[in-house]
Write an enzyme that holds these catalytic residues in place. Structure first.
Site, mmCIF file in Angstrom:
data_model
loop_
_atom_site.group_PDB
_atom_site.id
_atom_site.type_symbol
_atom_site.label_atom_id
_atom_site.label_comp_id
_atom_site.label_asym_id
_atom_site.label_seq_id
_atom_site.Cartn_x
_atom_site.Cartn_y
_atom_site.Cartn_z
ATOM 1 N N ASN A 1 0.828 -1.218 0.000
ATOM 2 C CA ASN A 1 0.000 0.000 0.000
ATOM 3 C C ASN A 1 0.865 1.273 0.000
ATOM 4 O O ASN A 1 1.827 1.363 0.755
ATOM 5 C CB ASN A 1 -0.890 -0.044 1.253
ATOM 6 C CG ASN A 1 -1.920 1.062 1.302
ATOM 7 O OD1 ASN A 1 -1.575 2.236 1.346
ATOM 8 N ND2 ASN A 1 -3.184 0.702 1.297
ATOM 9 N N GLU B 1 -2.702 -4.619 -3.717
ATOM 10 C CA GLU B 1 -2.984 -5.443 -4.893
ATOM 11 C C GLU B 1 -2.764 -4.635 -6.167
ATOM 12 O O GLU B 1 -2.231 -5.145 -7.163
ATOM 13 C CB GLU B 1 -4.425 -5.961 -4.852
ATOM 14 C CG GLU B 1 -4.760 -6.830 -3.638
ATOM 15 C CD GLU B 1 -5.285 -6.024 -2.447
ATOM 16 O OE1 GLU B 1 -4.862 -4.854 -2.261
ATOM 17 O OE2 GLU B 1 -6.129 -6.567 -1.712
ATOM 18 N N SER C 1 -8.102 -9.131 2.884
ATOM 19 C CA SER C 1 -9.237 -9.310 1.970
ATOM 20 C C SER C 1 -9.377 -8.103 1.030
ATOM 21 O O SER C 1 -9.388 -6.958 1.490
ATOM 22 C CB SER C 1 -10.505 -9.482 2.826
ATOM 23 O OG SER C 1 -11.631 -9.713 2.021
ATOM 24 N N ASP D 1 -8.363 4.890 4.057
ATOM 25 C CA ASP D 1 -7.948 3.926 3.032
ATOM 26 C C ASP D 1 -9.117 3.102 2.509
ATOM 27 O O ASP D 1 -9.096 2.664 1.354
ATOM 28 C CB ASP D 1 -6.868 2.988 3.591
ATOM 29 C CG ASP D 1 -6.058 2.323 2.492
ATOM 30 O OD1 ASP D 1 -5.533 3.051 1.631
ATOM 31 O OD2 ASP D 1 -5.951 1.093 2.482
#
Lengths: 152, 152
Positions: free
Chosen positions: B39, B52, B77, B142
């Site tokens: 991140n 991701e 997740s 976030d």
């Protein structure tokens, strides 16, 4: 054309002149443009900078409450990724230039309460029709699909 | 811990040491890591570089067929945006470090045929529990949610 869609369209044209994929986007809060951008797959070799993502990134870090009164303008119907970013930040209103050449995940947006307006502007449709016709490999790469022969 | 989740976890730790949000991700094709990241909200002031997304960007432009045999590893997740990117590129398999501190849009992944494995690794859970407890404002920014008082 709506004044903000006009700016998104100008972003798309800028992308086209750079040799890129002509999709543009603008993020608007309280009537002010706070982020704008266009697809950067070719220009930056980017797998994630679709136009909407570029506009979010250009806006920088915002508070949840700011996103929650924003309007996202995009010349083309937002794909799964860009719809997902819209849902993450709870953008309540999305204005789409056209969804004829490609229809993204508008259903996901609507099912989560997002107001989705589709303008189907002839200039936006023509721009993408021409681009896909001339650059099928690049276009299908951008939407993660196996290349098809475009009907043109 | 699974070898690729171990690399994703190391990415998360790298983010933590940089003063960022400790979430890491790895994209694997044919048993090889082809993208990795963590991140970048704090480090790059980014609204879109979740772990991701950073891994997808690190991998660069890939062919649709390459994504279609990839596995995405992520310590947490995947949110709506990261799930959306996974769907855009038709990644068939996602391995999740934990979904206790945050559950993203796993339902969307499963409903579109993605194989979703949740490991609930104690180290991943503990890392996010501590981070959220100590940095609630950053965490809720976030995930685009109004700040809550974390239960810690």
């Amino acid at each position: 054309m709506d004044q903000f869609m006009q700016v998104a369209y100008q972003e798309a044209l800028k992308g086209l002149r750079e040799g890129g994929i002509p999709i543009g986007s603008v993020l608007v809060i309280d009537g002010q443009i706070i982020g704008r951008g266009h697809n950067q797959r070719v220009q930056q070799g980017s797998a994630i900078l679709h136009a909407e993502m570029a506009a979010f990134e250009d806006a920088g870090r915002l508070k949840p409450q700011e996103y929650q009164r924003a309007v996202l303008y995009t010349t083309l119907s937002p794909c799964d990724m860009c719809s997902g970013a819209t849902l993450l930040y709870k953008i309540p209103h999305v204005v789409i230039g056209e969804n004829i050449t490609f229809t993204g995940n508008e259903d996901a947006l609507r099912s989560r309460g997002v107001r989705v307006e589709v303008l189907n502007e002839p200039a936006c449709i023509r721009m993408m029709e021409n681009f896909i016709c001339e650059n099928p490999a690049l276009w299908y790469e951008d939407i993660g699909e196996d290349e098809k022969v475009p009907g043109c």
